[in-house]
Design a protein around this motif. Structure first.
Motif, PDB file in Angstrom:
ATOM      1  N   ALA A 223       0.809  -1.213   0.000  1.00  0.00           N
ATOM      2  CA  ALA A 223       0.000   0.000   0.000  1.00  0.00           C
ATOM      3  C   ALA A 223       0.845   1.268   0.000  1.00  0.00           C
ATOM      4  CB  ALA A 223      -0.945   0.001   1.203  1.00  0.00           C
ATOM      5  N   ARG A 224       2.025   1.197   0.635  1.00  0.00           N
ATOM      6  CA  ARG A 224       2.859   2.401   0.694  1.00  0.00           C
ATOM      7  C   ARG A 224       4.303   2.001   0.968  1.00  0.00           C
ATOM      8  NH1 ARG A 224       2.064   7.510   4.916  1.00  0.00           N
ATOM      9  NH2 ARG A 224       4.017   8.584   4.459  1.00  0.00           N
ATOM     10  N   THR A 225       5.201   2.569   0.199  1.00  0.00           N
ATOM     11  CA  THR A 225       6.636   2.456   0.438  1.00  0.00           C
ATOM     12  C   THR A 225       7.230   3.809   0.108  1.00  0.00           C
ATOM     13  OG1 THR A 225       6.596   0.128  -0.247  1.00  0.00           O
ATOM     14  CG2 THR A 225       8.743   1.170  -0.058  1.00  0.00           C
ATOM     15  N   SER A 226       7.619   4.550   1.128  1.00  0.00           N
ATOM     16  CA  SER A 226       8.043   5.927   0.879  1.00  0.00           C
ATOM     17  C   SER A 226       9.064   6.375   1.918  1.00  0.00           C
ATOM     18  CB  SER A 226       6.831   6.864   0.910  1.00  0.00           C
ATOM     19  OG  SER A 226       6.218   6.872   2.187  1.00  0.00           O
ATOM     20  N   SER A 227       9.728   7.474   1.602  1.00  0.00           N
ATOM     21  CA  SER A 227      10.626   8.140   2.538  1.00  0.00           C
ATOM     22  C   SER A 227      10.003   9.464   2.940  1.00  0.00           C
ATOM     23  CB  SER A 227      12.005   8.368   1.905  1.00  0.00           C
ATOM     24  OG  SER A 227      12.614   7.133   1.594  1.00  0.00           O
ATOM     25  N   VAL A 228      10.020   9.750   4.233  1.00  0.00           N
ATOM     26  CA  VAL A 228       9.338  10.933   4.761  1.00  0.00           C
ATOM     27  C   VAL A 228      10.292  11.713   5.661  1.00  0.00           C
ATOM     28  CG1 VAL A 228       7.359  11.768   6.073  1.00  0.00           C
ATOM     29  CG2 VAL A 228       7.152   9.690   4.711  1.00  0.00           C
ATOM     30  N   GLU A 229      10.349  13.013   5.474  1.00  0.00           N
ATOM     31  CA  GLU A 229      11.190  13.855   6.322  1.00  0.00           C
ATOM     32  C   GLU A 229      10.495  14.144   7.649  1.00  0.00           C
ATOM     33  OE1 GLU A 229      12.202  17.376   4.200  1.00  0.00           O
ATOM     34  OE2 GLU A 229      13.652  16.369   2.896  1.00  0.00           O
ATOM     35  N   ARG A 230      11.304  14.191   8.708  1.00  0.00           N
ATOM     36  CA  ARG A 230      10.781  14.485  10.035  1.00  0.00           C
ATOM     37  C   ARG A 230      11.748  15.432  10.735  1.00  0.00           C
ATOM     38  NH1 ARG A 230      11.678  11.260  14.796  1.00  0.00           N
ATOM     39  NH2 ARG A 230      12.641   9.720  13.412  1.00  0.00           N
ATOM     40  N   GLU A 231      11.194  16.464  11.374  1.00  0.00           N
ATOM     41  CA  GLU A 231      12.023  17.414  12.104  1.00  0.00           C
ATOM     42  C   GLU A 231      12.289  16.877  13.509  1.00  0.00           C
ATOM     43  OE1 GLU A 231      13.303  20.234  10.646  1.00  0.00           O
ATOM     44  OE2 GLU A 231      12.398  19.280   8.873  1.00  0.00           O
ATOM     45  N   VAL A 232      13.553  16.826  13.892  1.00  0.00           N
ATOM     46  CA  VAL A 232      13.941  16.341  15.215  1.00  0.00           C
ATOM     47  C   VAL A 232      14.934  17.314  15.824  1.00  0.00           C
ATOM     48  CG1 VAL A 232      13.561  13.918  14.630  1.00  0.00           C
ATOM     49  CG2 VAL A 232      15.811  14.926  14.273  1.00  0.00           C
TER      50      VAL A 232
END
Length: 207
Positions: free
Chosen positions: A178-187
């Motif tokens: 259903a989904r295979t993705s790269s996602v940015e996250r602020e840390v």
């Protein structure tokens, strides 16, 4: 057997501080699970219980698993404080040696990494086998080390999302990617500065 070393490692990890994690649900779990009908969920490597509590508050019956009894004690306390302890079955497992019984509508593996050798494909494969028809396997990984780390104090390979899916070797006739993705996250870095870290998000649904 590696069990004593693994247990000792994670007990030391959680024993170094009174709290290791933020106490907030992992953002990708909240994003994905919010669209699902509550059922029975499996939380692999539940840590201090934030994800399990969040799921239970939204009607899920949760089996939450960790190797560290210290982490599980904190997770039980969090569940009791939020009034959802009856909806969560906290179980201690070294997943290299044992796996919770039963079938699930959702299995969640959030940042299921380890400094110690761990046969992730086998464990995630067991989670996939435990998914009921129509259920979801959600895996969220770091795509690489922390952006502020010049080098790690141990060797660690970060597989891509495609490599994780290929390693599971799930029959296409039975599973939908259903989904295979790269996602940015602020840390926040240790010095407080905000940086971007990329997560790999894998959502697989059993047909």
């Amino acid at each position: 057997m590696s069990t004593p070393d693994a247990k000792a490692h994670w007990e030391q990890h959680y024993g170094e501080r009174e709290r290791v994690w933020s106490g907030r649900v992992n953002v990708r779990l909240a994003e994905i699970a919010s669209a699902l009908t509550p059922g029975r969920a499996l939380d692999l490597g539940c840590g201090e219980g934030a994800d399990a509590v969040w799921l239970a508050e939204r009607g899920w019956e949760v089996v939450a698993v960790d190797i560290s009894e210290t982490a599980l004690q904190r997770a039980r306390s969090a569940a009791e404080a939020r009034g959802v302890s009856e909806r969560i079955d906290f179980q201690q497992h070294d997943l290299a040696e044992s796996f919770p019984q039963g079938s699930f509508d959702l299995a969640s593996a959030q940042f299921f990494h380890s400094k110690l050798p761990l046969d992730r494909p086998r464990i995630l494969g067991l989670a996939a086998q435990a998914i009921r028809p129509g259920g979801t396997l959600l895996i969220v990984d770091h795509s690489g080390p922390p952006p502020w780390a010049s080098k790690l104090d141990h060797e660690h390979y970060f597989p891509s999302a495609d490599e994780v899916v290929q390693g599971l070797n799930l029959p296409e006739a039975q599973w939908e990617q259903a989904r295979t993705s790269s996602v940015e996250r602020e840390v926040a870095r240790p010095d407080g500065e905000t940086v971007t870290w990329i997560d790999n998000v894998i959502v697989l649904r059993r047909r």
